[in-house]
Design an enzyme around this catalytic site. Sequence first.
Site, mmCIF file in Angstrom:
data_model
loop_
_atom_site.group_PDB
_atom_site.id
_atom_site.type_symbol
_atom_site.label_atom_id
_atom_site.label_comp_id
_atom_site.label_asym_id
_atom_site.label_seq_id
_atom_site.Cartn_x
_atom_site.Cartn_y
_atom_site.Cartn_z
ATOM 1 N N LYS A 150 -1.545 -14.215 -0.636
ATOM 2 C CA LYS A 150 -1.750 -13.400 0.561
ATOM 3 C C LYS A 150 -3.178 -12.853 0.533
ATOM 4 C CE LYS A 150 1.608 -10.572 1.667
ATOM 5 N NZ LYS A 150 2.637 -9.506 1.497
ATOM 6 N N ARG A 201 11.947 -14.667 4.475
ATOM 7 C CA ARG A 201 11.119 -13.856 3.579
ATOM 8 C C ARG A 201 11.894 -12.630 3.122
ATOM 9 N NH1 ARG A 201 7.534 -9.443 5.564
ATOM 10 N NH2 ARG A 201 6.157 -8.786 3.864
ATOM 11 N N ARG A 239 1.598 3.372 -1.869
ATOM 12 C CA ARG A 239 2.471 3.941 -0.845
ATOM 13 C C ARG A 239 2.621 5.450 -1.022
ATOM 14 N NH1 ARG A 239 5.152 0.405 2.307
ATOM 15 N NH2 ARG A 239 5.114 -1.785 1.661
ATOM 16 N N THR A 263 1.719 -10.964 10.528
ATOM 17 C CA THR A 263 1.536 -9.557 10.909
ATOM 18 C C THR A 263 1.346 -9.339 12.410
ATOM 19 O OG1 THR A 263 0.366 -9.260 8.796
ATOM 20 C CG2 THR A 263 0.462 -7.378 10.277
#
Length: 477
Positions: free
Chosen positions: A221, A37, A78, A279
Amino acid sequence: MKSIFSKRTKIVVTLGPATEKEETIKELILAGANVFRLNTSHGTMEYHREKIRLIKKVAQEMGVYIATLVDLQGPKIRIGNLYNEINIKNGDKLIFQHSLEQTDKNIIPVDYAGIANDVKTGSRMLIDDGKLEVLVDKVEDEKVYATVTNGGILKSRKGLNIPGSTASLAAVTPKDVDFIKFAAEEKADLIALSFVRQKEDVLLAKKYISDFDSTIPVISKLEKPDAINNLKEIVSVSDGIMVARGDLGIELSPVEVPICQKLIIEEANKQKKPVIVATQMLESMINEPIPTRAEASDVANAILDGTDAVMLSGETSVGNFAVEAVKMMSKIAATAENSCFYKFDTDNDIKDEAALTRQAIVFGADKMLEYVNAKAILSFSHFGYSTRLMSKLKPSAPVIMVSDLDETCRKMVLCWGVYPFCKKWDTIVDGNLLVKIDEFLINEVGLKQNDYVIITASAPKLISGRTNFVRVHKIGT
């Protein structure tokens, strides 16, 4: 049988500073990595270009099929670049404003232009996977004034979540489009689309992929509450699914994540789509050589739930024990798969009317395994569709896929229990071809004379037609 068949759950590894060297990539593959990934939230496009080419080079030299997955940042909010890390304490007053860089020591930059529009008095903002929390006091002059309710160290580029309040976020950002073009240029095998909320998000990403003359599969996702509400529709238009538990556990609640994980895996399996659980699976192995017992149980339970793949993030991108983490995940997978608890119920399978013949063939092949004690299923497939159907049955023997396309072989490494080989054997089945098949099964797969295999393929040509026959074959006869 060769050692590559010791585990059938696939492992997705996130590349990063800890694993970017050629020798380390080789070690990760030997430890059990199947997919690499590339996280576009970090690093430049040129950095990722260099790494994707390096991964392909190493895989080719090792003679193995490894898939590359370009993970789009999506509309991830972010913190901007700070002068320095900030130790914020409960009760501290902070000011947030849209900016990429900190230009005032009293204002925290946020890279999301809609920050002042999407919050109101009383809104919660969670930072760094929920480790830090602030409560909005007021919004004034495009600035967000807030009080710290859970303090800690605030760092640059950490994620910021506003649960339930992201209406201004685009489904596919301009940066995502640039990286979709990059993925098409570099012939990446998979694209992961972040923060999918509805099926239209997936269709939009596919449109961009098509615009760049590519057909790269899209892994959706699921990390927003809307995605759970629209689960069936999203799965129906996706090529694969990722249970992205980090942001999902922030947007919802950590206590809801286990149930959501099971729901998502169940729906993906019903619709015959590959599914990845991701995760914090072995999070402690970022700094420790062994995982906690809870982490080992977490990985095993995801596998027992029926996932195709499990993913490592920080464990391999920045961790001190990256190779050990992959080895540990491989051991956990093999142990779970060989346990008495690993069963997969196919009796309530939903039939796809458009592929009824192929479904009948793979169901028949799966049932034949136990009657003749076959050592493998040999699945000939051009694009991998019937092989993917077979994978979803979780058969008791490995699925050896033979395709005439290298591209298909790389994409199929994500699917549970599938081991791809590329052979230019798209010809009429005759005695000479069966001799070639036997030599392949003995010399490359590791089977023996007189072993049984179940063959699924198409006729009159072996590979490029739709799967329409199943055969019990005894090697050497």
